[in-house]
Design a protein around this motif. Structure first.
Motif, PDB file in Angstrom:
ATOM      1  N   UNK A  47       0.828  -1.337  -0.007  1.00 18.15           N
ATOM      2  CA  UNK A  47      -0.021  -0.008  -0.095  1.00 18.15           C
ATOM      3  C   UNK A  47       1.050   1.244   0.147  1.00 18.15           C
ATOM      4  N   UNK A  48       2.178   1.161   0.852  1.00 14.20           N
ATOM      5  CA  UNK A  48       2.873   2.432   0.751  1.00 14.20           C
ATOM      6  C   UNK A  48       4.136   2.258  -0.157  1.00 14.20           C
ATOM      7  N   UNK A  49       4.241   1.127  -0.712  1.00 13.73           N
ATOM      8  CA  UNK A  49       5.462   0.741  -1.577  1.00 13.73           C
ATOM      9  C   UNK A  49       5.236   1.369  -3.026  1.00 13.73           C
ATOM     10  N   UNK A  50       4.286   1.308  -3.589  1.00 12.33           N
ATOM     11  CA  UNK A  50       4.171   1.787  -4.891  1.00 12.33           C
ATOM     12  C   UNK A  50       3.384   3.050  -5.072  1.00 12.33           C
ATOM     13  N   UNK A  51       3.835   4.241  -5.477  1.00 12.03           N
ATOM     14  CA  UNK A  51       3.429   5.556  -5.489  1.00 12.03           C
ATOM     15  C   UNK A  51       3.367   5.802  -7.271  1.00 12.03           C
ATOM     16  N   UNK A  52       2.461   5.738  -8.001  1.00  8.35           N
ATOM     17  CA  UNK A  52       2.049   5.833  -9.353  1.00  8.35           C
ATOM     18  C   UNK A  52       1.412   7.010  -9.682  1.00  8.35           C
ATOM     19  N   UNK A  53       1.814   7.852 -10.362  1.00 10.47           N
ATOM     20  CA  UNK A  53       0.530   8.836 -11.084  1.00 10.47           C
ATOM     21  C   UNK A  53      -0.291   7.952 -12.154  1.00 10.47           C
ATOM     22  N   UNK A  54      -1.532   7.548 -11.548  1.00  6.46           N
ATOM     23  CA  UNK A  54      -2.327   6.648 -12.268  1.00  6.46           C
ATOM     24  C   UNK A  54      -2.901   7.191 -13.670  1.00  6.46           C
ATOM     25  N   UNK A  55      -3.257   8.655 -13.675  1.00  3.57           N
ATOM     26  CA  UNK A  55      -3.361   9.237 -15.030  1.00  3.57           C
ATOM     27  C   UNK A  55      -2.350   8.963 -16.055  1.00  3.57           C
ATOM     28  N   UNK A  56      -1.159   9.192 -15.491  1.00  2.00           N
ATOM     29  CA  UNK A  56       0.097   9.192 -16.659  1.00  2.00           C
ATOM     30  C   UNK A  56       0.276   7.650 -16.779  1.00  2.00           C
ATOM     31  N   UNK A  57       0.187   6.765 -16.020  1.00  2.00           N
ATOM     32  CA  UNK A  57       0.172   5.274 -16.271  1.00  2.00           C
ATOM     33  C   UNK A  57      -1.013   4.904 -17.298  1.00  2.00           C
ATOM     34  N   UNK A  58      -2.118   5.276 -17.130  1.00  2.00           N
ATOM     35  CA  UNK A  58      -3.178   4.767 -18.089  1.00  2.00           C
ATOM     36  C   UNK A  58      -3.056   5.519 -19.521  1.00  2.00           C
ATOM     37  N   UNK A  77      -1.883  -5.141  -8.620  1.00  2.00           N
ATOM     38  CA  UNK A  77      -2.141  -5.244  -7.131  1.00  2.00           C
ATOM     39  C   UNK A  77      -2.741  -3.895  -6.901  1.00  2.00           C
ATOM     40  N   UNK A  78      -2.213  -2.778  -7.562  1.00  2.00           N
ATOM     41  CA  UNK A  78      -2.563  -1.536  -7.343  1.00  2.00           C
ATOM     42  C   UNK A  78      -3.875  -1.082  -8.087  1.00  2.00           C
ATOM     43  N   UNK A  79      -4.351  -1.888  -8.887  1.00  2.00           N
ATOM     44  CA  UNK A  79      -5.677  -2.014  -9.575  1.00  2.00           C
ATOM     45  C   UNK A  79      -5.423  -0.887 -10.659  1.00  2.00           C
ATOM     46  N   UNK A  80      -4.381  -0.801 -11.152  1.00  2.00           N
ATOM     47  CA  UNK A  80      -4.313   0.137 -12.519  1.00  2.00           C
ATOM     48  C   UNK A  80      -4.591  -0.577 -13.692  1.00  2.00           C
ATOM     49  N   UNK A  81      -4.152  -1.895 -13.774  1.00  2.00           N
ATOM     50  CA  UNK A  81      -4.467  -2.612 -15.045  1.00  2.00           C
ATOM     51  C   UNK A  81      -6.084  -2.711 -15.027  1.00  2.00           C
ATOM     52  N   UNK A  82      -6.713  -3.095 -14.038  1.00  2.00           N
ATOM     53  CA  UNK A  82      -8.208  -3.158 -14.017  1.00  2.00           C
ATOM     54  C   UNK A  82      -8.666  -2.092 -14.534  1.00  2.00           C
ATOM     55  N   UNK A  83      -8.453  -0.827 -14.258  1.00  2.00           N
ATOM     56  CA  UNK A  83      -9.045   0.456 -14.672  1.00  2.00           C
ATOM     57  C   UNK A  83      -8.595   0.478 -16.181  1.00  2.00           C
ATOM     58  N   UNK A  84      -7.471   0.048 -16.633  1.00  2.00           N
ATOM     59  CA  UNK A  84      -7.039   0.098 -17.797  1.00  2.00           C
ATOM     60  C   UNK A  84      -8.009  -0.683 -18.884  1.00  2.00           C
ATOM     61  N   UNK A  85      -8.169  -2.151 -18.414  1.00  2.00           N
ATOM     62  CA  UNK A  85      -9.270  -2.882 -19.081  1.00  2.00           C
ATOM     63  C   UNK A  85     -10.614  -2.316 -19.027  1.00  2.00           C
ATOM     64  N   UNK A  86     -10.889  -1.458 -18.118  1.00  2.00           N
ATOM     65  CA  UNK A  86     -12.327  -1.134 -18.209  1.00  2.00           C
ATOM     66  C   UNK A  86     -12.349   0.134 -19.123  1.00  2.00           C
ATOM     67  N   UNK A  87     -11.586   0.640 -19.203  1.00  2.00           N
ATOM     68  CA  UNK A  87     -11.578   1.943 -20.196  1.00  2.00           C
ATOM     69  C   UNK A  87     -11.561   1.456 -21.502  1.00  2.00           C
ATOM     70  N   UNK A  88     -10.852   0.410 -21.811  1.00  2.00           N
ATOM     71  CA  UNK A  88     -10.813   0.035 -23.346  1.00  2.00           C
ATOM     72  C   UNK A  88     -12.056  -0.839 -23.673  1.00  2.00           C
ATOM     73  N   UNK A  89     -13.107  -1.007 -22.798  1.00  2.00           N
ATOM     74  CA  UNK A  89     -14.333  -1.482 -23.341  1.00  2.00           C
ATOM     75  C   UNK A  89     -15.251  -0.498 -23.566  1.00  2.00           C
TER      76      UNK A  89
END
Length: 89
Positions: A47-58, A77-89
């Protein structure tokens, strides 16, 4: 080809990684990433280990950047891939 990968920093036996976007054709030659989108500290909890700009990653994933296996698992694990898959649909 553009990849999202980890770049190692930190002292000996105490690594800290930057999450960077790099062009694989010249990433090793000049060492400069295209963009830095976050940090990863494996010594902390996830939860603390990964700090990512989600908008930039997407945005980079949307442009066709390929995450490495390690980045893909961290993003899942951070849920970014799930957001990306959801945005593709």
């Amino acid at each position: 080809m553009i990849k999202i990968r980890l770049a190692r920093l930190g002292a000996k036996k105490k690594p800290i990684y930057r999450v960077v976007v790099a062009d694989v054709r010249n990433a090793r030659n000049n060492g400069r990433p295209v963009a830095t989108i976050g940090m990863y500290d494996p010594a902390k909890d996830l939860a603390e280990a990964l700090t990512v700009d989600t908008e930039a990653a997407l945005a980079w994933l949307g442009k066709g950047a390929q995450p490495t296996d390690t980045i893909r698992s961290l993003f899942k694990k951070a849920g970014i891939m799930a957001q990306f898959e959801a945005s593709k649909k």
